[in-house]
Enzyme design. Structure first.
Site, PDB file in Angstrom:
ATOM      1  N   TYR A   6       0.818  -1.217   0.000  1.00  0.00           N
ATOM      2  CA  TYR A   6       0.000   0.000   0.000  1.00  0.00           C
ATOM      3  C   TYR A   6       0.854   1.271   0.000  1.00  0.00           C
ATOM      4  O   TYR A   6       0.523   2.256   0.666  1.00  0.00           O
ATOM      5  CB  TYR A   6      -0.937   0.027   1.220  1.00  0.00           C
ATOM      6  CG  TYR A   6      -1.858  -1.165   1.316  1.00  0.00           C
ATOM      7  CD1 TYR A   6      -2.701  -1.501   0.268  1.00  0.00           C
ATOM      8  CD2 TYR A   6      -1.890  -1.941   2.464  1.00  0.00           C
ATOM      9  CE1 TYR A   6      -3.549  -2.597   0.357  1.00  0.00           C
ATOM     10  CE2 TYR A   6      -2.742  -3.035   2.563  1.00  0.00           C
ATOM     11  CZ  TYR A   6      -3.564  -3.347   1.506  1.00  0.00           C
ATOM     12  OH  TYR A   6      -4.406  -4.426   1.600  1.00  0.00           O
ATOM     13  N   TYR A 132     -14.365  -4.663   2.183  1.00  0.00           N
ATOM     14  CA  TYR A 132     -12.983  -5.080   1.920  1.00  0.00           C
ATOM     15  C   TYR A 132     -12.845  -6.515   2.413  1.00  0.00           C
ATOM     16  O   TYR A 132     -13.073  -6.798   3.596  1.00  0.00           O
ATOM     17  CB  TYR A 132     -11.972  -4.178   2.629  1.00  0.00           C
ATOM     18  CG  TYR A 132     -10.548  -4.645   2.421  1.00  0.00           C
ATOM     19  CD1 TYR A 132      -9.815  -4.228   1.313  1.00  0.00           C
ATOM     20  CD2 TYR A 132      -9.955  -5.535   3.308  1.00  0.00           C
ATOM     21  CE1 TYR A 132      -8.527  -4.680   1.092  1.00  0.00           C
ATOM     22  CE2 TYR A 132      -8.667  -5.991   3.099  1.00  0.00           C
ATOM     23  CZ  TYR A 132      -7.956  -5.565   1.992  1.00  0.00           C
ATOM     24  OH  TYR A 132      -6.680  -6.022   1.777  1.00  0.00           O
ATOM     25  N   ASP A 219     -17.392 -12.813   6.923  1.00  0.00           N
ATOM     26  CA  ASP A 219     -15.943 -12.623   6.909  1.00  0.00           C
ATOM     27  C   ASP A 219     -15.572 -11.985   8.243  1.00  0.00           C
ATOM     28  O   ASP A 219     -15.624 -10.775   8.402  1.00  0.00           O
ATOM     29  CB  ASP A 219     -15.544 -11.734   5.733  1.00  0.00           C
ATOM     30  CG  ASP A 219     -14.056 -11.376   5.720  1.00  0.00           C
ATOM     31  OD1 ASP A 219     -13.340 -11.794   6.657  1.00  0.00           O
ATOM     32  OD2 ASP A 219     -13.632 -10.663   4.794  1.00  0.00           O
ATOM     33  N   LYS A 246      -6.232 -13.621  11.067  1.00  0.00           N
ATOM     34  CA  LYS A 246      -5.643 -12.624  11.963  1.00  0.00           C
ATOM     35  C   LYS A 246      -5.480 -13.150  13.383  1.00  0.00           C
ATOM     36  O   LYS A 246      -4.514 -13.829  13.699  1.00  0.00           O
ATOM     37  CB  LYS A 246      -6.454 -11.325  11.924  1.00  0.00           C
ATOM     38  CG  LYS A 246      -6.330 -10.560  10.593  1.00  0.00           C
ATOM     39  CD  LYS A 246      -6.976  -9.207  10.679  1.00  0.00           C
ATOM     40  CE  LYS A 246      -6.962  -8.457   9.349  1.00  0.00           C
ATOM     41  NZ  LYS A 246      -5.629  -8.092   8.862  1.00  0.00           N
TER      42      LYS A 246
END
Length: 395
Positions: A6, A132, A219, A246
């Site tokens: 990014y 996202y 998600d 995560k």
């Protein structure tokens, strides 16, 4: 040369070099920093946790990895059994992968083939605006954030709607016979701007998915393990497929899992080889990752992390809920997440260095200054993060 994420490599500023880390702290050559973003939201137990480190070392003394193709091992079997016990409802079937993006891909593949295996052609996916779900191609397709994916505008098979019940009902009325799934980040949309919405939307989504036999995918790569103030949003509304990553491993090793319910699994369970799920990441079920995930879940339960998260939210609201400034559009707080949204992204330029000089690592993006702290943070450390945020606007 490292190609950083990014970033425009030509103009990026030099990253801070970390020499050590422990608890909630990152150490550079000249600074001790509270990590206010948990290394992209995954380090819920903090750094250098002795039990997590020991779990990895103990497994490494046996083996670090074997493929799941034709082989199995205790850590992956024990983690699957633990997740079956730990997760709500009949979310019992664990398909492991090496990252959240890949786990999302697997969920979408499952949803499409679920219908194909039953002789139905349902090519469309319903998703949320500002979504996202990762940076692999199908994950980008169901995402809706041009700041990340502007170069890959190929979304013919996806419909995006706002988190509003009338829009949800209209989408199902128009497209229900073509939808194979509805995928959401439940309650909290992360990289799309820390957007928060009401559980009633998900409850209505569950009703419509049941009515039209559309699979509901949560998600929870970012939201799972307490980030919203709930263990999982799936505890409140039960999806057909749940995606975790995560915090699954406490951030110690990359790993993820796509968990399906009985209805989904049974659509693949057949004498026909063509109905099998033909997918297999090399590092799925990695033994080190499974060992540290098991220990992390044990700590999460034993140390009553949900009480820690509740306390984090209480402190966050006390410190930030009434904070205002003409440049601030809104302050949003949910569980272990606090977001300060400004009107103009230029008003956050320089904040990262400002925070660094005051002992906090922060990584604002676009118009969003936020915290996603490790759950082991102490009150004075959390207050310091918020003091630095407020000081930015008062300077």
């Amino acid at each position: 040369m490292i190609w950083y994420p990014y970033e425009q490599m030509k103009t990026m500023k030099a990253p801070y070099k970390i020499l050590d880390a422990e608890g909630v702290y990152l150490y550079t050559k000249d600074q001790k920093l509270i990590d206010s973003v948990s290394s992209w939201w995954c380090m819920i137990h903090g750094y250098k946790h002795p039990e997590l480190t020991a779990a990895i070392k103990a497994q490494a003394d046996h083996f670090c990895h074997v493929m799941l193709g034709g082989l199995t091992h205790d850590p992956v079997e024990k983690l699957s059994a633990k997740l079956q016990e730990f997760l709500p409802g009949d979310l019992d079937y664990c398909f492991f992968s090496d990252s959240g993006s890949v786990a999302v891909e697997v969920s979408l593949k499952m949803a499409l083939q679920y219908n194909t295996n039953q002789g139905r052609k349902r090519p469309l996916v319903l998703a949320l605006e500002h979504a996202y779900h990762g940076d692999t191609f199908k994950a980008m397709e169901v995402g809706d954030d041009e700041d990340y994916h502007f170069a890959f505008d190929q979304k013919e098979g996806v419909m995006h709607i706002p988190t509003e019940i009338p829009a949800l009902e209209e989408a199902f009325a128009k497209y229900h016979d073509r939808l194979n799934c509805f995928i959401v980040e439940p309650l909290l949309q992360g990289a799309g701007g820390m957007r928060m919405y009401d559980i009633g939307f998900l409850q209505r989504a569950r009703e419509l998915c049941d009515q039209y036999d559309v699979l509901l995918i949560f998600d929870e790569v970012a939201t799972g393990f307490g980030r919203t103030g709930h263990r999982f949003v799936a505890d409140l509304v039960l999806p057909d497929i749940l995606v975790l990553g995560k915090a699954l491993t406490g951030g110690y090793i990359g790993h993820a899992v796509t968990v399906a319910n009985h209805k989904v699994f049974q659509a693949f369970y057949s004498d026909d080889d063509r109905k099998a799920l033909m997918h297999g990441p090399t590092f799925m079920g990695n033994a080190l990752a499974c060992a540290v995930a098991l220990k992390g879940i044990e700590i999460f339960e034993r140390e009553n992390y949900m009480a820690k998260i509740q306390r984090i939210e209480e402190i966050s609201r006390r410190e930030m809920a009434d904070f205002t400034d003409p440049r601030i559009r809104e302050v949003r707080i949910m569980g272990g997440c606090t977001c300060v949204e400004v009107y103009d992204s230029a008003d956050l330029e320089g904040f990262q260095q400002f925070a660094y000089e005051r002992g906090v690592f922060s990584r604002p993006f676009l118009k969003y200054m936020y915290s996603m702290v490790p759950y082991v943070i102490e009150e004075e450390e959390l207050v310091k993060i918020f003091d630095v945020m407020k000081a930015w606007f008062r300077r």
